[in-house]
Design a protein around this motif. Structure first.
Motif, PDB file in Angstrom:
ATOM      1  N   ALA A  39       0.824  -1.202   0.000  1.00  0.00           N
ATOM      2  CA  ALA A  39       0.000   0.000   0.000  1.00  0.00           C
ATOM      3  C   ALA A  39       0.859   1.254   0.000  1.00  0.00           C
ATOM      4  O   ALA A  39       1.866   1.337   0.721  1.00  0.00           O
ATOM      5  N   ASP A  40       0.472   2.232  -0.787  1.00  0.00           N
ATOM      6  CA  ASP A  40       1.135   3.534  -0.802  1.00  0.00           C
ATOM      7  C   ASP A  40       0.846   4.249   0.518  1.00  0.00           C
ATOM      8  O   ASP A  40      -0.316   4.462   0.876  1.00  0.00           O
ATOM      9  N   HIS A  43      -1.507   7.041   0.219  1.00  0.00           N
ATOM     10  CA  HIS A  43      -2.794   6.796  -0.442  1.00  0.00           C
ATOM     11  C   HIS A  43      -3.907   7.568   0.276  1.00  0.00           C
ATOM     12  O   HIS A  43      -3.949   7.608   1.509  1.00  0.00           O
ATOM     13  N   TYR A  45      -6.894   6.906   0.944  1.00  0.00           N
ATOM     14  CA  TYR A  45      -7.663   6.097   1.892  1.00  0.00           C
ATOM     15  C   TYR A  45      -6.938   6.002   3.236  1.00  0.00           C
ATOM     16  O   TYR A  45      -7.554   6.134   4.291  1.00  0.00           O
ATOM     17  N   ALA A 151      -6.150  -1.012   1.392  1.00  0.00           N
ATOM     18  CA  ALA A 151      -5.399  -0.012   0.627  1.00  0.00           C
ATOM     19  C   ALA A 151      -4.292  -0.653  -0.199  1.00  0.00           C
ATOM     20  O   ALA A 151      -3.838  -0.079  -1.189  1.00  0.00           O
ATOM     21  N   SER A 152      -3.869  -1.853   0.200  1.00  0.00           N
ATOM     22  CA  SER A 152      -2.806  -2.547  -0.543  1.00  0.00           C
ATOM     23  C   SER A 152      -3.356  -3.370  -1.695  1.00  0.00           C
ATOM     24  O   SER A 152      -2.591  -4.026  -2.409  1.00  0.00           O
ATOM     25  N   SER A 186      -2.544  -1.305  -6.486  1.00  0.00           N
ATOM     26  CA  SER A 186      -3.782  -0.533  -6.568  1.00  0.00           C
ATOM     27  C   SER A 186      -4.880  -1.179  -5.732  1.00  0.00           C
ATOM     28  O   SER A 186      -4.888  -2.398  -5.524  1.00  0.00           O
ATOM     29  N   VAL A 187      -5.807  -0.370  -5.271  1.00  0.00           N
ATOM     30  CA  VAL A 187      -6.957  -0.880  -4.532  1.00  0.00           C
ATOM     31  C   VAL A 187      -7.769  -1.789  -5.446  1.00  0.00           C
ATOM     32  O   VAL A 187      -7.927  -1.522  -6.644  1.00  0.00           O
TER      33      VAL A 187
END
Length: 269
Positions: A39-40, A43, A45, A151-152, A186-187
């Motif tokens: 996950a960023d 992000h 979220y 989110a990851s 990406s989600v």
């Protein structure tokens, strides 16, 4: 493959290797092949988790300054273990309660193994002490593995408030914050909960022994009541959570898992 892809694949293989090796020490297999997502840390979220979960929820940089990625791991339980917990009634199976505690212990060691793996390659990794704590008043943690796993790109949330992955929703999550230099995932765009997708399921609502699930939402207090009942029954396997002071949150295993083992989303692949 380029260096970025190679590094991500190396992390995934390390997670798989650790779980496979750890499992060989057990009397019977508990887990299937784990999934790993990236996950960023920036992000949108994740930036909203203080609103989604609560103001006490930590952000990645509060766990590790300079954090770029949160590595999320999902370790799915075996179909055989899930089946032991499909019996009617409010109590989880003893096999489920024991597996829950064994898995929690394994995840803590997995975290440290992964941090060591990253450090050997010149990166930093960290796990917040909040990862295995639980606020008994708010009935929430200040570090949600499931939301970070969402989110990851590992999955989407079901009507049962659990995260459903391509391997199902029956399993456990853990996360490591790092400054790893890789492209985040990406989600997940596909809705994996059939009830949310087209209303064709809802098995978990009907199977919840506490009546905590409905189309309108999730009742934490009712769910927690069942967890406490199980903790009083299963005192021989350990205590699932600690509070903010590091004290055992109960004298037993706060488990249920009935909504995680029933229906088509429980065990996939």
């Amino acid at each position: 493959m380029n260096e970025n892809v190679n590094l991500k694949e190396a992390v995934r293989r390390q997670v798989e290797y650790f779980v496979e090796t750890y499992q060989k020490k057990l009397e019977r297999p508990l887990w299937r092949k784990p999934l790993t997502g990236f996950a960023d840390a920036a992000h949108p979220y994740i930036r909203k988790l203080k609103e989604v979960i609560g103001p006490g929820h930590l952000l990645p940089e509060e766990v590790l300054p300079g954090a770029s990625v949160v590595v999320a791991c999902f370790v799915p339980f075996t179909k055989e273990l899930a089946e032991t917990n499909r019996v009617e009634g409010k109590y989880a199976s003893p096999e489920w309660a024991q597996a829950y505690e064994v898995t929690n212990a394994m995840l803590k060691e997995l975290n440290q193994s992964l941090i060591g793996f990253l450090e050997e390659r010149g990166y930093r990794g960290a796990v917040t002490p909040e990862a295995f704590t639980f606020d008994r008043e708010k009935l929430k943690s200040n570090w949600s593995h499931r939301h970070l796993a969402y989110a990851s790109g590992l999955g989407t949330f079901g009507i049962n408030n659990m995260l459903i992955t391509r391997a199902g929703g029956c399993g456990r999550y853990t996360t490591v914050v790092t400054d790893l230099d890789v492209e985040p995932d990406s989600v997940c765009e596909e809705e994996l909960c059939l009830y949310k997708k087209d209303g064709s399921c809802g098995v978990c609502i009907r199977r919840c022994p506490a009546g905590a699930l409905s189309a309108e939402g999730y009742d934490r207090q009712k769910c927690y009541g069942i967890l406490k009942d199980n903790a009083r029954r299963y005192t021989e396997f350990g205590s699932s959570y600690v509070d903010a002071a590091g004290q055992a949150d109960s004298e037993g295993s706060q488990v249920c898992g009935k909504c995680a083992v029933c229906g088509p989303c429980a065990v996939r692949q």
